[in-house]
Design an enzyme around this catalytic site. Structure first.
Site, PDB file in Angstrom:
ATOM      1  N   ARG A   1       0.825  -1.215   0.000  1.00 42.10           N
ATOM      2  CA  ARG A   1       0.000   0.000   0.000  1.00 42.10           C
ATOM      3  C   ARG A   1       0.857   1.263   0.000  1.00 42.10           C
ATOM      4  O   ARG A   1       0.520   2.246   0.672  1.00 42.10           O
ATOM      5  CB  ARG A   1      -0.942   0.042   1.214  1.00 42.10           C
ATOM      6  CG  ARG A   1      -2.050  -0.987   1.187  1.00 42.10           C
ATOM      7  CD  ARG A   1      -3.312  -0.460   0.496  1.00 42.10           C
ATOM      8  NE  ARG A   1      -4.178  -1.572   0.118  1.00 42.10           N
ATOM      9  CZ  ARG A   1      -5.277  -1.933   0.760  1.00 42.10           C
ATOM     10  NH1 ARG A   1      -5.667  -1.262   1.818  1.00 42.10           N
ATOM     11  NH2 ARG A   1      -5.982  -2.950   0.351  1.00 42.10           N
TER      12      ARG A   1
ATOM     13  N   ARG B   1      -4.131   6.263   0.621  1.00 41.19           N
ATOM     14  CA  ARG B   1      -4.736   7.449   1.234  1.00 41.19           C
ATOM     15  C   ARG B   1      -3.819   8.249   2.147  1.00 41.19           C
ATOM     16  O   ARG B   1      -4.126   9.386   2.476  1.00 41.19           O
ATOM     17  CB  ARG B   1      -6.013   7.056   1.982  1.00 41.19           C
ATOM     18  CG  ARG B   1      -7.199   6.942   1.055  1.00 41.19           C
ATOM     19  CD  ARG B   1      -8.390   6.350   1.756  1.00 41.19           C
ATOM     20  NE  ARG B   1      -8.120   4.959   2.102  1.00 41.19           N
ATOM     21  CZ  ARG B   1      -8.926   4.198   2.818  1.00 41.19           C
ATOM     22  NH1 ARG B   1     -10.035   4.682   3.319  1.00 41.19           N
ATOM     23  NH2 ARG B   1      -8.614   2.940   3.062  1.00 41.19           N
TER      24      ARG B   1
ATOM     25  N   ARG C   1      -7.883  10.732  -6.263  1.00 36.19           N
ATOM     26  CA  ARG C   1      -9.020   9.877  -5.935  1.00 36.19           C
ATOM     27  C   ARG C   1     -10.309  10.704  -5.999  1.00 36.19           C
ATOM     28  O   ARG C   1     -11.323  10.254  -6.515  1.00 36.19           O
ATOM     29  CB  ARG C   1      -8.799   9.305  -4.537  1.00 36.19           C
ATOM     30  CG  ARG C   1      -9.942   8.587  -3.902  1.00 36.19           C
ATOM     31  CD  ARG C   1      -9.944   7.126  -4.287  1.00 36.19           C
ATOM     32  NE  ARG C   1     -10.733   6.357  -3.341  1.00 36.19           N
ATOM     33  CZ  ARG C   1     -12.052   6.418  -3.238  1.00 36.19           C
ATOM     34  NH1 ARG C   1     -12.734   7.205  -4.034  1.00 36.19           N
ATOM     35  NH2 ARG C   1     -12.689   5.686  -2.343  1.00 36.19           N
TER      36      ARG C   1
ATOM     37  N   ASP D   1      -6.646  -3.727  -7.557  1.00 30.54           N
ATOM     38  CA  ASP D   1      -7.152  -4.380  -6.352  1.00 30.54           C
ATOM     39  C   ASP D   1      -7.344  -5.860  -6.638  1.00 30.54           C
ATOM     40  O   ASP D   1      -7.567  -6.255  -7.786  1.00 30.54           O
ATOM     41  CB  ASP D   1      -8.480  -3.769  -5.895  1.00 30.54           C
ATOM     42  CG  ASP D   1      -8.783  -4.177  -4.455  1.00 30.54           C
ATOM     43  OD1 ASP D   1      -8.220  -3.585  -3.532  1.00 30.54           O
ATOM     44  OD2 ASP D   1      -9.551  -5.144  -4.265  1.00 30.54           O
TER      45      ASP D   1
ATOM     46  N   TYR E   1     -14.094 -12.887   0.037  1.00 34.14           N
ATOM     47  CA  TYR E   1     -14.859 -11.677  -0.305  1.00 34.14           C
ATOM     48  C   TYR E   1     -16.029 -12.011  -1.226  1.00 34.14           C
ATOM     49  O   TYR E   1     -17.114 -11.455  -1.101  1.00 34.14           O
ATOM     50  CB  TYR E   1     -13.947 -10.632  -0.968  1.00 34.14           C
ATOM     51  CG  TYR E   1     -12.944 -10.044  -0.009  1.00 34.14           C
ATOM     52  CD1 TYR E   1     -13.275  -8.963   0.798  1.00 34.14           C
ATOM     53  CD2 TYR E   1     -11.663 -10.584   0.115  1.00 34.14           C
ATOM     54  CE1 TYR E   1     -12.361  -8.420   1.693  1.00 34.14           C
ATOM     55  CE2 TYR E   1     -10.745 -10.064   1.003  1.00 34.14           C
ATOM     56  CZ  TYR E   1     -11.098  -8.981   1.793  1.00 34.14           C
ATOM     57  OH  TYR E   1     -10.195  -8.465   2.686  1.00 34.14           O
TER      58      TYR E   1
HETATM   59  O1  1CP Z   1      -0.068  -1.943  -2.387  1.00 31.77           O
HETATM   60  C1  1CP Z   1      -0.353  -1.114  -3.282  1.00 31.77           C
HETATM   61  O2  1CP Z   1       0.021   0.059  -3.253  1.00 31.77           O
HETATM   62  C2  1CP Z   1      -1.082  -1.607  -4.523  1.00 31.77           C
HETATM   63  C3  1CP Z   1      -2.504  -1.491  -4.542  1.00 31.77           C
HETATM   64  C4  1CP Z   1      -3.401  -2.447  -3.790  1.00 31.77           C
HETATM   65  C5  1CP Z   1      -3.229  -3.803  -3.445  1.00 31.77           C
HETATM   66  C6  1CP Z   1      -2.002  -4.668  -3.641  1.00 31.77           C
HETATM   67  C7  1CP Z   1      -4.698  -2.093  -3.362  1.00 31.77           C
HETATM   68  C8  1CP Z   1      -5.290  -0.745  -3.509  1.00 31.77           C
HETATM   69  N1  1CP Z   1      -5.329  -3.190  -2.855  1.00 31.77           N
HETATM   70  C9  1CP Z   1      -4.449  -4.258  -2.878  1.00 31.77           C
HETATM   71  C10 1CP Z   1      -4.705  -5.656  -2.472  1.00 31.77           C
HETATM   72  C11 1CP Z   1      -5.867  -5.957  -1.602  1.00 31.77           C
HETATM   73  N2  1CP Z   1      -7.159  -5.484  -1.691  1.00 31.77           N
HETATM   74  C12 1CP Z   1      -5.850  -6.921  -0.569  1.00 31.77           C
HETATM   75  C13 1CP Z   1      -4.639  -7.770  -0.224  1.00 31.77           C
HETATM   76  C14 1CP Z   1      -3.657  -7.021   0.592  1.00 31.77           C
HETATM   77  C15 1CP Z   1      -4.131  -6.521   1.937  1.00 31.77           C
HETATM   78  O3  1CP Z   1      -4.494  -7.365   2.782  1.00 31.77           O
HETATM   79  O4  1CP Z   1      -4.128  -5.305   2.127  1.00 31.77           O
HETATM   80  C16 1CP Z   1      -7.134  -6.990  -0.009  1.00 31.77           C
HETATM   81  C17 1CP Z   1      -7.591  -7.855   1.142  1.00 31.77           C
HETATM   82  C18 1CP Z   1      -7.965  -6.074  -0.717  1.00 31.77           C
HETATM   83  C19 1CP Z   1      -9.408  -5.838  -0.500  1.00 31.77           C
HETATM   84  C20 1CP Z   1      -9.678  -4.419  -0.191  1.00 31.77           C
HETATM   85  N3  1CP Z   1      -9.585  -3.414  -1.127  1.00 31.77           N
HETATM   86  C21 1CP Z   1      -9.985  -3.829   1.053  1.00 31.77           C
HETATM   87  C22 1CP Z   1     -10.089  -4.565   2.391  1.00 31.77           C
HETATM   88  C23 1CP Z   1     -11.492  -4.822   2.750  1.00 31.77           C
HETATM   89  C24 1CP Z   1     -11.663  -5.574   4.075  1.00 31.77           C
HETATM   90  O5  1CP Z   1     -12.335  -4.997   4.944  1.00 31.77           O
HETATM   91  O6  1CP Z   1     -11.210  -6.699   4.243  1.00 31.77           O
HETATM   92  C25 1CP Z   1     -10.126  -2.447   0.831  1.00 31.77           C
HETATM   93  C26 1CP Z   1     -10.509  -1.394   1.837  1.00 31.77           C
HETATM   94  C27 1CP Z   1      -9.855  -2.208  -0.545  1.00 31.77           C
HETATM   95  C28 1CP Z   1      -9.821  -0.894  -1.271  1.00 31.77           C
HETATM   96  C29 1CP Z   1      -8.464  -0.425  -1.658  1.00 31.77           C
HETATM   97  N4  1CP Z   1      -7.583  -1.133  -2.474  1.00 31.77           N
HETATM   98  C30 1CP Z   1      -6.432  -0.381  -2.666  1.00 31.77           C
HETATM   99  C31 1CP Z   1      -6.587   0.842  -1.945  1.00 31.77           C
HETATM  100  C32 1CP Z   1      -5.576   1.962  -1.903  1.00 31.77           C
HETATM  101  C33 1CP Z   1      -7.857   0.805  -1.315  1.00 31.77           C
HETATM  102  C34 1CP Z   1      -8.486   1.926  -0.503  1.00 31.77           C
HETATM  103  C35 1CP Z   1      -9.523   2.539  -1.393  1.00 31.77           C
HETATM  104  C36 1CP Z   1      -9.716   4.004  -1.294  1.00 31.77           C
HETATM  105  O7  1CP Z   1      -8.952   4.805  -1.871  1.00 31.77           O
HETATM  106  O8  1CP Z   1     -10.747   4.372  -0.700  1.00 31.77           O
END
Ligand code: 1CP
Length: 355
Positions: A35, A39, A48, A85, A161
């Site tokens: 990440r 944000r 965004r 994602d 999910y």
């Molecule tokens: O790491 C990076 O910079 C690359 C971008 C990236 C990656 C590798 C994002 C952007 N998401 C992911 C993978 C991802 N997405 C995982 C595996 C890694 C981890 O555990 O963090 C998972 C579980 C998700 C699912 C997901 N996407 C969630 C979690 C939900 C939950 O409650 O379990 C969320 C909140 C997202 C949205 C998301 N994806 C990425 C970002 C920056 C965001 C936030 C969105 C925003 O800007 O509001």
């Protein structure tokens, strides 16, 4: 919108991350952060807001390239990770997906075998075309010492999910299906193995130099279920990637696997393994480093805190892995309230005064 980022003068064009993954010597441990785009960066929040939704950001190559490059300009880490994602795979299989503000992902749940008929690989790659274009453009735009990492979610984690229709703290809906009707659940996992393998192959064709498989919820399974839902699907994806691209390294991240990390590395065939915050670095250096490169594992909350608490753990992790193939990273992703100044201090420390 993307601009070329010059490499600092004096650098050769070798990529430390790829060197460590292929067992070559390096002058210091490469680093990048899960990440690293997100944000906590004001420029991410601005873009965004302009894009409107998270999915518009992820599916518009102009935006996705720019977001991926934001942390590269600021910190010049040793790798960029594609901005996307893990849930674009179920989306491309035809499952409705939205990201709601403050709520995370929302999907139309796939609750049993009957719902599998709603999913299809038809149109899968068309849907994901903007991702492949983003990868190709990133490969052009990145400095020659920054490696490009593609990624996907592991079948088990993506399934949690898909089945719940949202993030859960206990993965109960997917477990209920897997334990109660393992054959039906296996059909979902098989579909994800196929489609995720295809998806990663296309990312490599487009220019990804290594790929990471995120299994965020691997540690929620009991040991009796771990091989079937975590190891086997990952092993099948790795085998397939290795058949086509024997020299493209694969990084696995079975978060929370504990002592099962050893089996995971031995049996899946990954070249490197990401370790979570809770795994002792010295244990990993002893038990995992002989088998693979190890990536991790600073607690992201220590970067929120900064100062001596952060510095002490950086030092502890670095000394645990001295002489081992190590990629410095977090144990999980940056959280939104991470102060950018603390990331800057961390990066200075990891570069040890270079540049
Ligand atoms: O790491 C990076 O910079 C690359 C971008 C990236 C990656 C590798 C994002 C952007 N998401 C992911 C993978 C991802 N997405 C995982 C595996 C890694 C981890 O555990 O963090 C998972 C579980 C998700 C699912 C997901 N996407 C969630 C979690 C939900 C939950 O409650 O379990 C969320 C909140 C997202 C949205 C998301 N994806 C990425 C970002 C920056 C965001 C936030 C969105 C925003 O800007 O509001």
């Amino acid at each position: 919108m993307e601009t070329l980022i010059p490499s600092p003068s004096g650098h050769t064009n070798t990529k430390r991350l790829l060197d460590v993954l292929s067992g070559k010597p390096v002058d210091r441990a490469p680093f990048w952060f899960m990440r690293q785009a997100g944000r906590y960066l004001p420029e991410y929040r601005a873009l965004r807001a302009r894009a409107g939704s998270f999915l518009d950001l992820a599916y518009t190559p102009d935006f996705a390239v720019e977001v991926t490059l934001q942390p590269i300009r600021r910190f010049h880490p040793d790798a960029a990770i594609l901005f996307s994602d893990i849930l674009v795979v179920p989306h491309a299989l035809g499952q409705d997906l939205a990201f709601r503000e403050g709520e995370g992902p929302v999907l139309d749940p796939v609750a049993g075998v009957a719902d599998l008929t709603r999913l299809s690989v038809k149109g899968f790659h068309d849907h994901l075309k903007p991702v492949y274009e983003t990868v190709a453009r990133l490969r052009e735009a990145l400095p020659d010492d920054v490696a490009l990492i593609g990624f996907a979610g592991a079948p088990w984690t993506v399934a949690t999910y898909m089945v719940a229709g949202r993030g859960t703290s206990d993965q109960a809906p997917a477990k209920a299906w897997a334990y109660g009707d393992s054959e039906g659940f296996q059909a979902l996992i098989d579909l994800l193995v196929e489609s995720t393998g295809d998806y990663l192959e296309r990312q490599v064709e487009a220019g990804a130099e290594t790929v990471q498989i995120f299994d965020t919820w691997a540690g929620s399974l009991p040991p009796s279920q771990f091989a079937r839902w975590v190891i086997e699907p990952t092993k099948a994806i790795v085998r397939r990637l290795k058949q086509r691209f024997p020299n493209v390294p694969v990084i696995g991240f079975p978060r929370g696997a504990g002592p099962l990390y050893v089996r995971y590395v031995r049996e899946t065939g990954v070249d490197a393994v990401g370790i979570d915050t809770a795994l002792p670095a010295d244990w990993a250096a002893e038990h995992l480093s002989p088998l693979a490169a190890v990536q991790g594992n600073l607690d992201p909350q220590l970067v929120v805190a900064g100062g001596a608490a952060m510095d002490d753990d950086v030092e502890r992790i670095q000394s645990a892995f001295r002489g081992c193939r190590h990629i410095f990273n977090l144990g999980h992703g940056f959280v939104p309230n991470t102060p950018v100044a603390h990331v800057e201090a961390l990066v200075r420390r990891l570069k040890g005064g270079e540049e």
